[in-house]
Design a protein around this motif. Structure first.
Motif, PDB file in Angstrom:
ATOM      1  N   MET A 295       0.810  -1.216   0.000  1.00  0.00           N
ATOM      2  CA  MET A 295       0.000   0.000   0.000  1.00  0.00           C
ATOM      3  C   MET A 295       0.843   1.265   0.000  1.00  0.00           C
ATOM      4  O   MET A 295       0.359   2.351  -0.338  1.00  0.00           O
ATOM      5  CB  MET A 295      -0.928   0.013   1.223  1.00  0.00           C
ATOM      6  N   GLY A 305      -5.383  -2.295  -1.868  1.00  0.00           N
ATOM      7  CA  GLY A 305      -6.614  -1.913  -1.190  1.00  0.00           C
ATOM      8  C   GLY A 305      -7.780  -2.809  -1.580  1.00  0.00           C
ATOM      9  O   GLY A 305      -8.579  -3.212  -0.737  1.00  0.00           O
ATOM     10  N   LEU A 320     -10.646   4.123   5.690  1.00  0.00           N
ATOM     11  CA  LEU A 320      -9.257   3.747   5.440  1.00  0.00           C
ATOM     12  C   LEU A 320      -8.785   4.160   4.055  1.00  0.00           C
ATOM     13  O   LEU A 320      -7.605   3.989   3.740  1.00  0.00           O
ATOM     14  CB  LEU A 320      -9.093   2.228   5.578  1.00  0.00           C
ATOM     15  N   PHE A 321      -9.700   4.727   3.239  1.00  0.00           N
ATOM     16  CA  PHE A 321      -9.387   5.001   1.840  1.00  0.00           C
ATOM     17  C   PHE A 321      -9.662   6.460   1.489  1.00  0.00           C
ATOM     18  O   PHE A 321     -10.423   7.146   2.169  1.00  0.00           O
ATOM     19  CB  PHE A 321     -10.236   4.114   0.910  1.00  0.00           C
ATOM     20  N   PRO A 344      -5.629   3.250  -0.330  1.00  0.00           N
ATOM     21  CA  PRO A 344      -5.687   3.130   1.133  1.00  0.00           C
ATOM     22  C   PRO A 344      -4.609   3.975   1.802  1.00  0.00           C
ATOM     23  O   PRO A 344      -3.550   4.244   1.217  1.00  0.00           O
ATOM     24  CB  PRO A 344      -5.422   1.644   1.356  1.00  0.00           C
ATOM     25  N   VAL A 349      -4.641   1.713   7.830  1.00  0.00           N
ATOM     26  CA  VAL A 349      -4.958   0.290   7.669  1.00  0.00           C
ATOM     27  C   VAL A 349      -4.225  -0.528   8.733  1.00  0.00           C
ATOM     28  O   VAL A 349      -4.802  -1.432   9.353  1.00  0.00           O
ATOM     29  CB  VAL A 349      -4.577  -0.196   6.256  1.00  0.00           C
TER      30      VAL A 349
END
Length: 360
Positions: A295, A305, A320-321, A344, A349
């Motif tokens: 990520m 992601g 989280l994104f 992400p 995360v």
């Protein structure tokens, strides 16, 4: 006067009184919500909760059109004339079938024939109606000399999971490539083991899409050893069926063999995102540490992601994104520029995983 502008027959019943602005809005919203739904289903992976919410709003607007009946037709024609796209074709086809008006249905078929996206809207309208409602049309179309009508007929069977029985053996060998491909897909969905010879022959078809669906169908029947090569080729090719092919390729071979193949893909910048995405399809939560690491690489973040959301669907709603990659840092801004992408936040995360006791 063409079927597009002529008012449908109402069978002698008095025309219903309507509020024009309300019915017009129902028509426009129906087209909008179905197009939105179709696009959402192409997400990787799709958010089925969001899709269900759109479905409810779509059905509410369809109810409004059902109540208005043929009096709504003028607004449906206007919507399609103003914006002849997939959502409007869904609207046109759905209402034509709802009214059971042969002229309007014929018009919808011709609009579908002219579309550049395999008549997605019309196929969607057939899938939305109940099987019993469209059965007379499908029985006629699936045996028609017109290849496009045969395509619509077998697409309707695919949408509803209906088996055309002995006829399917002929359809998988149809002269038209689009009919063959859709029929092979249907054979796989229905797990028609009696057609394995025809599916195997499909691997040598001159049409690339037909070969792909033959390979996919064989995998559904448990004969992935025959199909892996074609599936991997389509997956690496990056076309519209790439992710479907990747998922089938993961299913087609033993886990160890698939991991070896993905390791090979990971060595090339062009195919590394495919390997990261495929890792999520293996269903192994032990890769979470590795995914967080991917990520941090802008070129792999989107795939990582998506792999996370496949392994843990609840991650989707955990903030989280971002769809603005620049928010993830300068290196992401440089990589994506002004492009929109769902990436992400690696640190978020990681913290989320720790909170869920997924990481130690």
């Amino acid at each position: 006067m063409s079927a597009a502008t002529e008012k449908p027959k109402s069978g002698g019943a008095p025309e219903r009184r309507i509020v024009p602005d309300v019915v017009r809005q129902h028509a426009e919203q129906t087209a909008f919500f179905w197009a939105q739904r179709d696009t959402l289903m192409e997400d990787d992976p799709p958010d089925l909760d969001v899709v269900a919410g759109v479905d409810r709003r779509l059905e509410a607007n369809l109810d409004g059109l059902r109540i208005a009946g043929p009096a709504a037709w003028q607004f449906i024609v206007a919507a399609y004339e103003d914006f002849p796209e997939k959502g409007e074709l869904f609207l046109y086809g759905w209402m034509a079938i709802e009214m059971n008006d042969s002229r309007c249905i014929a018009e919808a078929v011709e609009f579908g024939r002219q579309s550049e996206d395999d008549a997605r809207g019309l196929v969607g309208a057939l899938a939305w109606h109940k099987p019993g409602t469209i059965a007379p049309l499908v029985r006629d179309w699936i045996r028609a000399p017109d290849a496009f009508k045969r395509f619509l007929g077998v697409s309707a069977c695919l949408g509803h999971g209906v088996d055309p029985n002995q006829l399917l053996a002929r359809l998988v060998r149809d002269p038209d490539a689009r009919v063959r491909a859709t029929s092979l897909r249907l054979a796989g969905k229905l797990k028609r083991a009696d057609l394995v010879y025809e599916l195997t022959a499909g691997l040598n078809d001159a049409d690339e899409i037909t070969r792909f669906w033959a390979a996919w169908a064989l995998t559904e029947l448990g004969s992935g050893d025959l199909a892996s090569r074609e599936l991997r080729k389509v997956a690496v090719g990056g076309g519209p069926d790439a992710l479907t092919a990747l998922r089938a390729a993961v299913k087609a071979a033993p886990d160890k063999e698939v991991r070896t193949w993905m390791g090979t893909l990971l060595r090339s910048p062009e195919t590394a995102p495919l390997a990261v995405r495929g890792a999520g399809m293996l269903g192994d939560p032990a890769i979470l540490h590795w995914l967080v690491h991917q990520m941090r690489n802008p070129a792999l973040a989107v795939a990582a992601g998506a792999a996370l959301m496949e392994l843990f669907p609840e991650a989707r709603g955990a903030d989280l994104f971002t769809t603005e990659p620049s928010q993830a840092g300068k290196v992401f801004e440089d990589h994506f520029g002004s492009d929109v992408a769902k990436v992400p936040f690696a640190d978020k995360v990681k913290d989320w995983m720790r909170g869920k006791q997924l990481l130690t």
